[in-house]
Design a protein around this motif. Sequence first.
Motif, mmCIF file in Angstrom:
data_model
loop_
_atom_site.group_PDB
_atom_site.id
_atom_site.type_symbol
_atom_site.label_atom_id
_atom_site.label_comp_id
_atom_site.label_asym_id
_atom_site.label_seq_id
_atom_site.Cartn_x
_atom_site.Cartn_y
_atom_site.Cartn_z
ATOM 1 N N VAL A 68 0.833 -1.196 0.000
ATOM 2 C CA VAL A 68 0.000 0.000 0.000
ATOM 3 C C VAL A 68 0.873 1.254 0.000
ATOM 4 O O VAL A 68 0.606 2.219 -0.725
ATOM 5 C CB VAL A 68 -0.956 -0.003 1.211
ATOM 6 C CG1 VAL A 68 -1.612 1.352 1.398
ATOM 7 C CG2 VAL A 68 -2.015 -1.084 1.040
ATOM 8 N N ALA A 75 -0.146 6.729 -6.878
ATOM 9 C CA ALA A 75 -1.311 7.557 -6.540
ATOM 10 C C ALA A 75 -0.926 9.024 -6.438
ATOM 11 O O ALA A 75 -1.647 9.906 -6.933
ATOM 12 C CB ALA A 75 -1.921 7.076 -5.226
ATOM 13 N N THR A 112 -10.211 5.318 -10.870
ATOM 14 C CA THR A 112 -10.023 4.413 -9.733
ATOM 15 C C THR A 112 -9.181 3.204 -10.139
ATOM 16 O O THR A 112 -8.310 2.754 -9.384
ATOM 17 C CB THR A 112 -11.382 3.928 -9.188
ATOM 18 O OG1 THR A 112 -12.241 5.038 -8.993
ATOM 19 C CG2 THR A 112 -11.214 3.223 -7.853
ATOM 20 N N GLY A 115 -5.356 3.363 -9.969
ATOM 21 C CA GLY A 115 -4.660 3.450 -8.693
ATOM 22 C C GLY A 115 -5.012 4.614 -7.807
ATOM 23 O O GLY A 115 -4.408 4.813 -6.751
ATOM 24 N N PHE A 117 -7.468 6.422 -5.133
ATOM 25 C CA PHE A 117 -8.480 6.002 -4.168
ATOM 26 C C PHE A 117 -9.865 6.403 -4.660
ATOM 27 O O PHE A 117 -10.046 7.477 -5.234
ATOM 28 C CB PHE A 117 -8.236 6.665 -2.812
ATOM 29 C CG PHE A 117 -7.148 6.035 -2.005
ATOM 30 C CD1 PHE A 117 -6.335 5.044 -2.520
ATOM 31 C CD2 PHE A 117 -6.918 6.452 -0.701
ATOM 32 C CE1 PHE A 117 -5.336 4.467 -1.774
ATOM 33 C CE2 PHE A 117 -5.912 5.881 0.061
ATOM 34 C CZ PHE A 117 -5.124 4.887 -0.478
ATOM 35 N N ASN A 155 -12.701 -0.020 -8.600
ATOM 36 C CA ASN A 155 -11.993 -0.362 -7.361
ATOM 37 C C ASN A 155 -11.624 -1.833 -7.262
ATOM 38 O O ASN A 155 -10.650 -2.195 -6.608
ATOM 39 C CB ASN A 155 -12.857 0.034 -6.158
ATOM 40 C CG ASN A 155 -12.033 0.423 -4.951
ATOM 41 O OD1 ASN A 155 -10.860 0.783 -5.072
ATOM 42 N ND2 ASN A 155 -12.622 0.372 -3.778
ATOM 43 N N SER A 158 -8.308 -2.486 -9.512
ATOM 44 C CA SER A 158 -7.259 -1.483 -9.337
ATOM 45 C C SER A 158 -6.148 -1.996 -8.426
ATOM 46 O O SER A 158 -6.355 -2.923 -7.640
ATOM 47 C CB SER A 158 -7.860 -0.223 -8.715
ATOM 48 O OG SER A 158 -8.159 -0.474 -7.344
ATOM 49 N N ASN A 160 -5.292 -0.794 -5.760
ATOM 50 C CA ASN A 160 -5.595 -0.045 -4.545
ATOM 51 C C ASN A 160 -5.475 -0.943 -3.309
ATOM 52 O O ASN A 160 -5.388 -2.168 -3.426
ATOM 53 C CB ASN A 160 -7.006 0.556 -4.638
ATOM 54 C CG ASN A 160 -7.020 1.883 -5.383
ATOM 55 O OD1 ASN A 160 -5.992 2.520 -5.535
ATOM 56 N ND2 ASN A 160 -8.181 2.282 -5.862
ATOM 57 N N MET A 291 -1.791 7.716 1.849
ATOM 58 C CA MET A 291 -1.830 6.316 2.265
ATOM 59 C C MET A 291 -1.776 6.136 3.784
ATOM 60 O O MET A 291 -2.135 5.076 4.285
ATOM 61 C CB MET A 291 -0.656 5.542 1.648
ATOM 62 C CG MET A 291 -0.683 5.476 0.136
ATOM 63 S SD MET A 291 -2.094 4.501 -0.455
ATOM 64 C CE MET A 291 -1.870 4.612 -2.231
ATOM 65 N N THR A 294 -4.967 5.036 5.593
ATOM 66 C CA THR A 294 -5.325 3.664 5.216
ATOM 67 C C THR A 294 -4.423 2.654 5.905
ATOM 68 O O THR A 294 -4.886 1.611 6.385
ATOM 69 C CB THR A 294 -5.225 3.490 3.688
ATOM 70 O OG1 THR A 294 -6.132 4.402 3.064
ATOM 71 C CG2 THR A 294 -5.575 2.073 3.277
ATOM 72 N N SER A 347 -11.474 -1.619 2.014
ATOM 73 C CA SER A 347 -10.168 -2.192 2.338
ATOM 74 C C SER A 347 -10.157 -2.818 3.728
ATOM 75 O O SER A 347 -9.635 -3.924 3.913
ATOM 76 C CB SER A 347 -9.074 -1.123 2.231
ATOM 77 O OG SER A 347 -9.372 0.005 3.020
#
Length: 431
Positions: A68, A75, A112, A115, A117, A155, A158, A160, A291, A294, A347
């Motif tokens: 991530v 991102a 999305t 990459g 969010f 999503n 991706s 992500n 990030m 997250t 996530s």
Amino acid sequence: MDGLVISWIGALAGLALAIILILRKLNPVYALFLGAIVGALLGGANLVQTVDVLVSGTQSVMGTVLRVLAAGVLAGVMMESGAAETIAQSIVRKFGGSKAILALALATMIITAVGVFIPVAVLIVAPIALSVGNKMGVSKLALLVALSGGGKAGNIISPNPNTIAAARGFNLELSHVMLAGFVPAVCGLIVAVLLASMLKNKGVMVTDQEADNGDTDTSHYPPLGKAIVAPLVAVILLMINPIGSITGIGFLSTFKVDAMYILPIAGIIGMLAMGQARNIVKYTTAGLNKMTATVLILIGAGGIAGLISASDLSVQVVALIEASGISGTFLAPISGILMAAATASTSTGVILATGSFGEAILNMGTAPLAAAVMVHTGATVIDSLPQGNYFHVTADSMKMSIKQRMGVVPYEVMVGGTMTIVATIMYGFLL
């Protein structure tokens, strides 16, 4: 922690406490940790064993955390350089006003998918949507159904955090999970466009003042040819291995470079293509900052996943499914749906579902890739609830009240539900 089995009652109590605290607006990281601690103690662990449970759980998500953080480079480049905005505006211009809803949904899906969010993708496309909605007479409800539905579709294909978590949860390559989600994603996009088209005259319309707020200076944005370099490089590198596996080409199938390398490399190549090498510190710092929240939530989710993994909850769930006669295949999508609904985060829902029920899902005879796709799509069904930030970010971006934003949730459920049903039929029963 050898031999420790925490009571499933304690695990459920800890999970319930975490959810209640999140709903009461406590920081989700602390809520998850506190739920894990209380659940472990109630389930029969002592203070030392409780610490071991949390440490074990958080250690299990470190692979996801690393990837991530690496994704933050791509991102950051896409968001800070204006590349994402360029791609979105190009798509909307290409389709024109007659296909405005499709253009907006597709733009959010692609942004999305490369990459960015999903909340940021909606923020990027929202000003364009408000301007288009004002000119074409499309309601805010329809606009956000298109944006959110397209974002959900993007999503699941991706690089992500949610896709990374699904891949790592079942020890799979990220590219394989992304590719496996393509058909469900296309079905989700189609449903989002159909729903939005049906709703375009329903609800509050966009005012002239709100549309004016969507005017943005695009003179400093990169041209489309340069803007697509970073995502194109990422997609090509990520797809080499699965394409080799499908076609049987040996040297392609042996290309196994982890996403932890590919995503930053793609971001840097894209940055150089846009002539932004001087901004490498700025872009990577911005990506890292995006990030951070997250990553912290993933660590908190790891703590409570450690609690559930150390308990006999999964055994009880499997026994309940077997006793009811329901196919064990449904455990994968159901776990994704419930965990994402509890945390209002795709996530976090994926990391909880894979960490808590992953072993049980595999023990039911479900293949790892099928499990990953079903958990992942399941986590998109009820993940847009008010206890999560996505709900509020999207409401603000579309200038909607809480009541108006709540009216979008049932349609988001339909989009996520469609992707889950398609994934379950495809990977649970047909393939």
